[in-house]
Write a protein that holds these residues in place. Structure first.
Motif, PDB file in Angstrom:
ATOM      1  N   LEU A  20      35.411  37.138  42.106  1.00 15.00           N
ATOM      2  CA  LEU A  20      34.675  38.407  42.095  1.00 15.00           C
ATOM      3  C   LEU A  20      34.732  39.058  40.720  1.00 15.00           C
ATOM      4  O   LEU A  20      33.737  39.621  40.250  1.00 15.00           O
ATOM      5  CB  LEU A  20      35.229  39.365  43.151  1.00 15.00           C
ATOM      6  CG  LEU A  20      34.921  39.024  44.598  1.00 15.00           C
ATOM      7  CD1 LEU A  20      35.557  40.073  45.515  1.00 15.00           C
ATOM      8  CD2 LEU A  20      33.444  38.924  44.861  1.00 15.00           C
ATOM      9  N   GLY A  21      35.873  38.975  40.060  1.00 14.24           N
ATOM     10  CA  GLY A  21      36.013  39.525  38.717  1.00 14.24           C
ATOM     11  C   GLY A  21      35.074  38.852  37.728  1.00 14.24           C
ATOM     12  O   GLY A  21      34.479  39.509  36.866  1.00 14.24           O
ATOM     13  N   GLU A  22      34.939  37.537  37.854  1.00 15.67           N
ATOM     14  CA  GLU A  22      34.031  36.794  36.971  1.00 15.67           C
ATOM     15  C   GLU A  22      32.580  37.205  37.216  1.00 15.67           C
ATOM     16  O   GLU A  22      31.800  37.339  36.269  1.00 15.67           O
ATOM     17  CB  GLU A  22      34.197  35.300  37.182  1.00 15.67           C
ATOM     18  CG  GLU A  22      35.534  34.769  36.694  1.00 15.67           C
ATOM     19  CD  GLU A  22      35.766  33.315  37.042  1.00 15.67           C
ATOM     20  OE1 GLU A  22      34.825  32.654  37.524  1.00 15.67           O
ATOM     21  OE2 GLU A  22      36.888  32.839  36.828  1.00 15.67           O
ATOM     22  N   ILE A  23      32.214  37.415  38.467  1.00 15.14           N
ATOM     23  CA  ILE A  23      30.846  37.839  38.793  1.00 15.14           C
ATOM     24  C   ILE A  23      30.582  39.227  38.219  1.00 15.14           C
ATOM     25  O   ILE A  23      29.536  39.475  37.613  1.00 15.14           O
ATOM     26  CB  ILE A  23      30.608  37.821  40.310  1.00 15.14           C
ATOM     27  CG1 ILE A  23      30.567  36.384  40.804  1.00 15.14           C
ATOM     28  CG2 ILE A  23      29.312  38.552  40.673  1.00 15.14           C
ATOM     29  CD1 ILE A  23      30.453  36.235  42.295  1.00 15.14           C
ATOM     30  N   GLU A  24      31.545  40.134  38.384  1.00 19.27           N
ATOM     31  CA  GLU A  24      31.375  41.494  37.849  1.00 19.27           C
ATOM     32  C   GLU A  24      31.241  41.463  36.331  1.00 19.27           C
ATOM     33  O   GLU A  24      30.422  42.184  35.755  1.00 19.27           O
ATOM     34  CB  GLU A  24      32.545  42.371  38.275  1.00 19.27           C
ATOM     35  CG  GLU A  24      32.525  42.731  39.746  1.00 19.27           C
ATOM     36  CD  GLU A  24      33.758  43.504  40.184  1.00 19.27           C
ATOM     37  OE1 GLU A  24      34.697  43.693  39.378  1.00 19.27           O
ATOM     38  OE2 GLU A  24      33.782  43.922  41.353  1.00 19.27           O
ATOM     39  N   SER A  25      32.018  40.623  35.677  1.00 18.44           N
ATOM     40  CA  SER A  25      31.941  40.501  34.225  1.00 18.44           C
ATOM     41  C   SER A  25      30.572  39.980  33.801  1.00 18.44           C
ATOM     42  O   SER A  25      29.970  40.482  32.843  1.00 18.44           O
ATOM     43  CB  SER A  25      33.036  39.558  33.735  1.00 18.44           C
ATOM     44  OG  SER A  25      32.908  39.313  32.360  1.00 18.44           O
ATOM     45  N   SER A  26      30.068  38.994  34.517  1.00 16.60           N
ATOM     46  CA  SER A  26      28.756  38.435  34.203  1.00 16.60           C
ATOM     47  C   SER A  26      27.657  39.467  34.388  1.00 16.60           C
ATOM     48  O   SER A  26      26.750  39.572  33.556  1.00 16.60           O
ATOM     49  CB  SER A  26      28.472  37.216  35.081  1.00 16.60           C
ATOM     50  OG  SER A  26      29.385  36.189  34.799  1.00 16.60           O
ATOM     51  N   LEU A  27      27.739  40.233  35.459  1.00 16.53           N
ATOM     52  CA  LEU A  27      26.736  41.278  35.697  1.00 16.53           C
ATOM     53  C   LEU A  27      26.789  42.340  34.605  1.00 16.53           C
ATOM     54  O   LEU A  27      25.760  42.843  34.166  1.00 16.53           O
ATOM     55  CB  LEU A  27      26.935  41.913  37.071  1.00 16.53           C
ATOM     56  CG  LEU A  27      26.573  41.025  38.260  1.00 16.53           C
ATOM     57  CD1 LEU A  27      26.954  41.725  39.563  1.00 16.53           C
ATOM     58  CD2 LEU A  27      25.114  40.668  38.249  1.00 16.53           C
ATOM     59  N   SER A  28      27.991  42.652  34.162  1.00 19.38           N
ATOM     60  CA  SER A  28      28.137  43.618  33.083  1.00 19.38           C
ATOM     61  C   SER A  28      27.488  43.106  31.805  1.00 19.38           C
ATOM     62  O   SER A  28      26.809  43.851  31.089  1.00 19.38           O
ATOM     63  CB  SER A  28      29.619  43.891  32.847  1.00 19.38           C
ATOM     64  OG  SER A  28      29.809  44.733  31.746  1.00 19.38           O
TER      65      SER A  28
END
Length: 50
Positions: A20-28
């Motif tokens: 989930l952290g990786e997805i949030e980083s990518s969206l950012s």
């Protein structure tokens, strides 16, 4: 689910939270690129870094 022929894999909570952290980083990063705060990178350059 296995009775229905659906295969699945159990993952540890920590692995899921990391995902989930990786997805949030990518969206950012996508948002920053859209606002032109971050430069786009070609897919070839990105894959070469991997």
């Amino acid at each position: 689910m296995s009775k229905e022929g659906i295969e699945f894999e159990m993952v540890e909570k920590e692995e899921f939270l990391e995902f989930l952290g990786e997805i949030e980083s990518s969206l950012s990063q996508v948002k920053k690129i859209q606002k032109r705060e971050m430069k786009k990178e070609s897919a070839r350059d990105f894959l070469n870094e991997l």
